[in-house]
Design a protein around this motif. Sequence first.
Motif, PDB file in Angstrom:
ATOM      1  N   LEU A 363      40.301  54.562  74.823  1.00  0.00           N
ATOM      2  CA  LEU A 363      39.298  53.982  75.714  1.00  0.00           C
ATOM      3  C   LEU A 363      39.887  52.913  76.630  1.00  0.00           C
ATOM      4  CD1 LEU A 363      36.422  53.579  73.084  1.00  0.00           C
ATOM      5  CD2 LEU A 363      36.848  55.501  74.628  1.00  0.00           C
ATOM      6  N   GLY A 364      41.145  53.111  77.055  1.00  0.00           N
ATOM      7  CA  GLY A 364      41.791  52.097  77.872  1.00  0.00           C
ATOM      8  C   GLY A 364      41.155  51.902  79.229  1.00  0.00           C
ATOM      9  N   ASN A 365      40.517  52.934  79.788  1.00  0.00           N
ATOM     10  CA  ASN A 365      39.881  52.812  81.103  1.00  0.00           C
ATOM     11  C   ASN A 365      38.462  52.297  81.023  1.00  0.00           C
ATOM     12  OD1 ASN A 365      39.022  55.142  79.777  1.00  0.00           O
ATOM     13  ND2 ASN A 365      38.541  56.194  81.686  1.00  0.00           N
ATOM     14  N   ILE A 366      37.965  52.025  79.817  1.00  0.00           N
ATOM     15  CA  ILE A 366      36.582  51.588  79.634  1.00  0.00           C
ATOM     16  C   ILE A 366      36.505  50.164  79.103  1.00  0.00           C
ATOM     17  CG2 ILE A 366      34.415  52.071  78.426  1.00  0.00           C
ATOM     18  CD1 ILE A 366      35.192  54.999  78.352  1.00  0.00           C
ATOM     19  N   LEU A 367      37.338  49.841  78.115  1.00  0.00           N
ATOM     20  CA  LEU A 367      37.230  48.554  77.437  1.00  0.00           C
ATOM     21  C   LEU A 367      37.931  47.452  78.221  1.00  0.00           C
ATOM     22  CD1 LEU A 367      37.861  49.589  73.717  1.00  0.00           C
ATOM     23  CD2 LEU A 367      35.680  49.235  74.888  1.00  0.00           C
ATOM     24  N   GLN A 368      37.336  46.279  78.165  1.00  0.00           N
ATOM     25  CA  GLN A 368      37.911  45.053  78.722  1.00  0.00           C
ATOM     26  C   GLN A 368      37.735  43.927  77.712  1.00  0.00           C
ATOM     27  OE1 GLN A 368      36.102  44.253  82.509  1.00  0.00           O
ATOM     28  NE2 GLN A 368      36.875  46.136  83.464  1.00  0.00           N
ATOM     29  N   ALA A 369      38.501  42.880  77.904  1.00  0.00           N
ATOM     30  CA  ALA A 369      38.391  41.741  76.999  1.00  0.00           C
ATOM     31  C   ALA A 369      36.983  41.154  77.059  1.00  0.00           C
ATOM     32  CB  ALA A 369      39.432  40.681  77.363  1.00  0.00           C
ATOM     33  N   GLY A 370      36.405  40.927  75.896  1.00  0.00           N
ATOM     34  CA  GLY A 370      35.044  40.417  75.802  1.00  0.00           C
ATOM     35  C   GLY A 370      34.003  41.483  75.534  1.00  0.00           C
ATOM     36  N   ASP A 371      34.354  42.770  75.674  1.00  0.00           N
ATOM     37  CA  ASP A 371      33.407  43.844  75.395  1.00  0.00           C
ATOM     38  C   ASP A 371      33.257  44.043  73.892  1.00  0.00           C
ATOM     39  OD1 ASP A 371      33.089  44.227  78.074  1.00  0.00           O
ATOM     40  OD2 ASP A 371      34.488  45.917  78.209  1.00  0.00           O
ATOM     41  N   THR A 372      32.231  44.759  73.536  1.00  0.00           N
ATOM     42  CA  THR A 372      32.021  45.182  72.155  1.00  0.00           C
ATOM     43  C   THR A 372      32.148  46.692  72.087  1.00  0.00           C
ATOM     44  OG1 THR A 372      29.625  45.279  72.480  1.00  0.00           O
ATOM     45  CG2 THR A 372      30.543  43.222  71.599  1.00  0.00           C
ATOM     46  N   ALA A 373      32.672  47.167  70.979  1.00  0.00           N
ATOM     47  CA  ALA A 373      32.903  48.597  70.799  1.00  0.00           C
ATOM     48  C   ALA A 373      32.500  48.992  69.390  1.00  0.00           C
ATOM     49  CB  ALA A 373      34.371  48.948  71.062  1.00  0.00           C
ATOM     50  N   MET A 374      32.122  50.251  69.260  1.00  0.00           N
ATOM     51  CA  MET A 374      31.770  50.813  67.962  1.00  0.00           C
ATOM     52  C   MET A 374      32.943  51.633  67.455  1.00  0.00           C
ATOM     53  SD  MET A 374      28.747  49.615  67.617  1.00  0.00           S
ATOM     54  CE  MET A 374      28.255  50.471  66.121  1.00  0.00           C
ATOM     55  N   GLY A 375      33.229  51.492  66.151  1.00  0.00           N
ATOM     56  CA  GLY A 375      34.354  52.203  65.573  1.00  0.00           C
ATOM     57  C   GLY A 375      34.246  52.305  64.069  1.00  0.00           C
TER      58      GLY A 375
END
Length: 525
Positions: A363-375
């Motif tokens: 997800l390198g083209n989607i995530l940025q510092a400060g975002d939240t992600a599910m995993g």
Amino acid sequence: MFGADRGFVDAGAAVDARTVLCCLCGVGMRPNPSGMCVECVRTQVDITEGISKQCVVTYCSQCERYLQPPKHWIRADLESKELLTFCIKRIKGLQKVKLVDAGFVWTEPHSKRLKTKLTIQKEIMGGAILQQTFVTEFIVEWRMCDACARTAANSDQWNACVQVRQKVEHKRTFLFLEQMILKHGMERDAIGIKSQPDGLDFYYAHRSHGLRFVDFLGNVVATRSRDDKQLVSHDANCNTYNYRFTFMVEIVPVCKEDVVVLPLKLSKEFGLVGPVMLCTRVSNTLQFTDPVTMRPIWLDSEKYWRYPFRPIASAKQMIEYVVLDVEVDHSTRQGKLVMAEVEIARSSDFGVNDTTFRVRTHLGNILQAGDTAMGYDLASLQIVDPELEKYSGKHRAFVPEVILVKKSYAESRRRKRERGVSRPWRLQRMQVEEADDAPKNRGEDRMAQDEEQFFQELEEDEELRAQVRIFKDEQAINANTYIAGADDDDDDAPEVPIEELLDELTLARRGDGDEEEEDLDSMQE
């Protein structure tokens, strides 16, 4: 001045020389074989004589089909080409004239009247061609067809049953399957649809309808099927048999966003990929992506059932992570996916400990510092799978501690709900009869959660959205316009673009003895 007047008279004389008088009314006209003007020809000759101006058609209000004598029933929508062809074939006397144009005249949907406007031509009086337009009225008589009459008398009057099952803990696959069925009109031949704990039962009056539906399921999702038949009655005198056919269709128990361990034999066929893979696409083939190397593989239903396996983690086991740092590797790109190395921490660990993880993700083209992600937290998840034990220690070292699946928009959606902003779209639904033994409260709560997850998946996945017909919800659109801040751009949650929504159409849905109007959207693409 005189020359001008003389020239005018000569021109008029030239025009009079090319005209003749009508034999009936004496009006000047251009010569024609009949010797009469157009108005006199119309009063003397009627080319529509012998053509029926009023016809009767039979319509079944249950299955919405028209009777084509003697006993064939066809399906046609209002003002469609199929219905126009059916009506024209019912008009007697059209064989003697040439049909030039045909179309419907608008009538009220509840008037039980259909009107067609026809334009015909015919040769009359020594070669003259007369064109005339007239309207034919069709009286729609309601009568139940034999199949609907048997169903109304006894709901068990079915000859084929297709049992669709998927042994998973959610109904998201069936929500997608429902939209595909409605899009292609595969529910029209079903005389009943009943919900079951693990799927749906479709009942048909003919075996051919059940076989057609089984073939459709195989083209939409990965399945395997088997069939059986049961003898209902037998006439020894006529040597005839009456069977009931049952088709069992099992959908692959692997869904999008599931984590699986590939069997070792299957992994060797793809060059020792894995062993832990993430399911990234589900259709009639399954797409799996290696979260470490971002290498994709595709499995069809035949290969899956040759080496069957089940997920080791599903969507309900995902937890939320906070992205602290992102380092994108642009040299590793696979379509829309870009490999990146990210530093993450559990959202539940904030203020408790300083535990962080350094993992690779697609997800390198989607995530940025400060975002939240599910995993998935595979470090704390107990993986009990005998296939994982078959891999050597070198390959088992490729099992990551955390697998990030998607970006989380929970906070943005929560702010929208607090403001009262609703989705400006909706989906068409099938009429499904609930199972008698299903718990009411528990089933409704779980179904509501599955629908919300499916709606979020439609908003986030553009490729999935392209396969589903999404309709405008005018009431929600009008309500959102009065909500302050409804159009703010501070929310990064994905939405369905307004240009992808289909315009709505008002249709009539029949209830118990009366007609209830409900706003539905157009089913034309």
